[in-house]
Design a protein around this motif. Structure first.
Motif, short mmCIF file in Angstrom:
data_model
loop_
_atom_site.label_atom_id
_atom_site.label_comp_id
_atom_site.label_asym_id
_atom_site.label_seq_id
_atom_site.Cartn_x
_atom_site.Cartn_y
_atom_site.Cartn_z
N LEU A 436 0.83 -1.11 -0.07
CA LEU A 436 0.16 0.16 0.03
C LEU A 436 0.81 1.25 0.10
CD1 LEU A 436 -2.88 1.35 0.18
CD2 LEU A 436 -2.84 1.06 2.74
N PRO A 437 1.94 1.53 0.80
CA PRO A 437 2.55 2.60 0.65
C PRO A 437 3.05 3.10 -0.54
CG PRO A 437 3.28 1.21 2.82
CD PRO A 437 2.42 0.40 2.09
N LEU A 438 3.75 1.98 -1.40
CA LEU A 438 3.83 2.25 -2.64
C LEU A 438 3.09 2.70 -3.76
CD1 LEU A 438 6.31 -1.24 -3.51
CD2 LEU A 438 7.06 0.95 -2.78
N ILE A 439 1.99 2.31 -3.76
CA ILE A 439 0.86 2.82 -4.57
C ILE A 439 0.35 4.09 -4.19
CG2 ILE A 439 -0.98 1.57 -3.59
CD1 ILE A 439 -0.58 1.99 -7.21
N GLN A 440 0.37 4.24 -2.90
CA GLN A 440 -0.02 5.45 -2.23
C GLN A 440 1.12 6.77 -2.55
OE1 GLN A 440 -1.76 5.47 1.62
NE2 GLN A 440 -1.58 7.74 1.96
N HIS A 441 2.06 6.32 -2.54
CA HIS A 441 3.38 7.37 -2.98
C HIS A 441 3.13 7.48 -4.32
CE1 HIS A 441 7.37 8.26 -4.27
NE2 HIS A 441 7.24 9.13 -3.00
N ALA A 442 2.83 6.72 -5.45
CA ALA A 442 2.56 6.82 -6.76
C ALA A 442 1.26 7.79 -6.75
CB ALA A 442 2.34 5.70 -7.44
N ALA A 443 0.33 7.62 -6.17
CA ALA A 443 -0.88 8.10 -6.32
C ALA A 443 -0.78 9.87 -5.95
CB ALA A 443 -2.18 7.62 -5.47
N GLU A 444 0.22 10.12 -5.15
CA GLU A 444 0.54 11.27 -4.55
C GLU A 444 1.69 12.03 -5.45
OE1 GLU A 444 -0.61 13.30 -2.19
OE2 GLU A 444 -2.22 12.10 -1.40
N ASN A 445 2.58 11.45 -5.89
CA ASN A 445 3.66 11.90 -6.42
C ASN A 445 4.10 11.69 -7.83
OD1 ASN A 445 4.61 13.10 -3.73
ND2 ASN A 445 4.96 11.03 -3.16
N ASP A 446 3.46 10.74 -8.45
CA ASP A 446 3.95 10.77 -9.83
C ASP A 446 3.64 11.79 -10.83
OD1 ASP A 446 4.66 7.75 -11.73
OD2 ASP A 446 3.65 9.36 -12.85
N SER A 448 2.92 11.81 -13.55
CA SER A 448 1.68 11.84 -14.71
C SER A 448 0.53 11.61 -13.96
CB SER A 448 2.06 10.46 -15.69
OG SER A 448 0.92 9.98 -16.37
N ALA A 449 -0.57 12.47 -14.47
CA ALA A 449 -1.72 12.60 -13.94
C ALA A 449 -2.55 11.01 -14.11
CB ALA A 449 -2.57 13.45 -14.50
N GLU A 450 -2.54 10.71 -15.21
CA GLU A 450 -2.97 9.30 -15.60
C GLU A 450 -2.39 8.18 -14.72
OE1 GLU A 450 -3.81 6.51 -19.50
OE2 GLU A 450 -2.75 8.38 -19.91
N VAL A 451 -1.16 8.14 -14.54
CA VAL A 451 -0.49 7.19 -13.64
C VAL A 451 -1.07 7.35 -12.30
CG1 VAL A 451 1.60 6.44 -12.44
CG2 VAL A 451 1.54 6.87 -14.88
N ARG A 452 -1.21 8.76 -11.84
CA ARG A 452 -1.87 8.77 -10.37
C ARG A 452 -3.01 8.62 -10.26
NH1 ARG A 452 0.59 14.08 -11.33
NH2 ARG A 452 -1.25 15.00 -11.58
N ARG A 453 -3.99 8.64 -11.21
CA ARG A 453 -5.27 8.06 -11.40
C ARG A 453 -5.61 6.49 -11.32
NH1 ARG A 453 -6.16 12.76 -14.99
NH2 ARG A 453 -5.88 11.36 -16.86
#
Length: 525
Positions: A436-446, A448-453
């Motif tokens: 979960l911490p990995l995907i939450q970090h991507a949702a916050e910091n990637d 690319s807006a598409e990757v965050r979504r």
């Protein structure tokens, strides 16, 4: 299944006795049934072979009869009461000259009446063939037939007229209706193909004479119909279509799929020819068909695929590698696939190797798969890294620590396509909540807006509901764009039975954007 060798004179086949042959002027007749049982309203059939005598003769008629025999004991003692009657017959041939020693092969079909009684201790049936030949004793042969109820007849075949009743478009002169009916038959053959074998000559006719569209649809339906019931004449029909002058590529592709489907039933020689065809498209479709349409294992398949992974065309090699998915329990093959990544320069082939190894852990080769993934997570080809991302979720929970390292690398990849693929695959990683911490970090910091979504959606599968809803609530407070709202609604759908998720979906159901509001309301059901 291999093609049957010529049958001996055992069960299901009879021939004339020695005396019959002598008084028959040297003529001989044999009878073979296609199937051992019949049922009321169904069709039985078989083959008759008539051999000429010692001098020229004339066949007047050749008939096949279905004979009912009933035996009842006499209550007053004495001989039993025996009743026989013909309940079905067909005139198979007539008016044929029989040269000395000549052999003539015929087939017959008889429909059993719907009121036919099942075979019992006092009720039996036999099929009899009789040739009327003036000047000699009429040669004859017979074989017993067991009649069973239709619902227990594993060999049941229904008459052509009943097939027409089920698929009336098969009689239509309109090509569109005819193709639609043949497609319906094609689909029905997945579960009840054996019942419709009387339609085989009709489909074979359309394969030979139809328009391009009709021929192609007939071939597809025909292949599904005769699959697992292939006889030598069916292979000849397939060869005939393959050799039609000017055959279009799409129909020839259907020929390839049919040949691979029949590979274990006698068409393997044809498949071998296709695997070395001059056109690489044909070789590629052959490899793909060995994966999707052929039996998972049959004699010669493994060796043929090994040959095809050396093909000059990378698409052919990639398709052959993916067909090795049927051999994941074969250590030699799987290590060969792993080595292919290092030796093959094609990114397409390397990516195929990654996919083929994805389920090898089910056969004790998990360490091999992970070692390959860890080595190639830094592969210079983006497609290979993306393939690792798309297959990482298949790995077992026991490998969670190594999965963490791989997922972390992929979520920080320089390629947006790789990061997006990894974020998307979190929807399949519910077995790895520790990520979960990995995907939450991507949702916050990637970046690319598409990757965050995609990360927002993926979180829903591994996050505890209350924690997820609190996070989504914080996102909603930031007045997100429409695409982010779609991602949140998608994630809430996975938890729509919880009170908190329902409350948030109810709020979104009042959104001024009607599409968002409708989607939120739909997600609650």
């Amino acid at each position: 299944m291999s093609l049957r060798a010529p049958r001996g004179f055992g069960a299901g086949e009879t021939r004339m006795g020695l005396l019959d042959s002598m008084f028959g002027g040297g003529t001989n007749l044999t009878l073979t049934l296609d199937r051992p049982t019949g049922s009321p309203g169904g069709v039985i059939g078989g083959a008759i072979t008539l051999t000429g005598g010692k001098k020229p003769l004339k066949l007047t008629t050749l008939r096949a009869h279905l004979i009912y025999v009933s035996v009842h004991s006499n209550p007053e003692g004495g001989l039993p009461d025996i009743q026989t009657r013909v309940v079905g017959e067909q005139t198979v041939a007539a008016g044929i000259d029989l040269a000395p020693g000549s052999s003539h092969a015929f087939t017959f079909r008889i429909t059993l009446p719907y009121d036919t009684l099942p075979t019992a201790h006092n009720v039996t049936y036999r099929v009899q063939a009789v040739a009327d030949i003036p000047g000699v004793k009429d040669p004859a042969a017979e074989v017993d037939l067991k009649v069973v109820d239709a619902d227990v007849d594993a060999h049941r075949t229904i008459p052509l007229q009943e097939i027409y009743a089920r698929f009336p478009g098969l009689q239509s002169p309109d090509p569109t209706q005819l193709c639609r009916a043949m497609n319906d038959l094609f689909l029905e053959c997945y579960s009840n193909g054996g019942q419709f074998m009387e339609a085989e000559p009709l489909l074979a006719h359309h394969m030979r004479t139809g328009s391009v569209e009709v021929r192609r649809q007939a071939l597809q339906a025909w292949a599904n119909l005769v699959d697992n019931r292939v006889q030598p004449q069916h292979l000849q029909s397939l060869y005939a279509v393959a050799n039609v002058p000017g055959l279009d590529q799409e129909t020839f592709d259907e020929v390839i799929r049919s040949a691979c489907k029949f590979a274990e039933e006698g068409a393997f020689a044809m498949v071998q020819q296709l695997a070395t065809y001059a056109d690489p498209h044909v070789r590629r479709v052959t490899a793909e068909s060995l994966r999707f349409h052929a039996a998972s294992r049959f004699q010669g398949k493994r060796e043929l695929l090994i040959q095809m992974i050396r093909d000059a065309d990378p698409q052919v090699r990639a398709a052959a590698v993916m067909a090795f998915g049927d051999f994941r329990d074969d250590q030699q093959v799987m290590y060969g696939v792993a080595n292919q990544i290092d030796s093959d320069p094609s990114p397409e082939v390397q990516a195929a190797c990654i996919g083929t190894l994805s389920l090898a852990h089910h056969h004790g080769l998990g360490e091999l798969t992970l070692a390959v993934y860890e080595k190639h997570v830094a592969n210079p080809n983006e497609r290979v890294r993306q393939e690792i991302a798309e297959n990482l979720h298949w790995q077992p929970e026991a490998a969670a620590q190594r999965i963490w390292g791989l997922a972390q690398r992929l979520l920080s990849d320089s390629s947006e396509s790789v990061r997006r693929a990894m974020a998307f695959q979190f929807c399949n990683m519910e077995r790895f909540p520790q990520l979960l911490p990995l995907i939450q970090h991507a949702a916050e910091n990637d970046p690319s807006a598409e990757v965050r979504r995609e990360a927002l959606r993926g979180m829903a599968r591994i996050s505890p509901p209350q924690q997820l809803i609190a996070y989504y609530q914080s996102k909603l407070n930031q007045n997100p764009d429409t695409e982010t709202l779609w991602a949140i609604i998608s994630g809430l759908r996975d938890h729509n039975t919880t009170r908190e998720a329902k409350a948030l979906l109810t709020r979104l159901g009042q959104h001024p954007d009607q599409d968002i509001a409708n989607a939120a309301r739909d997600a609650m059901s």
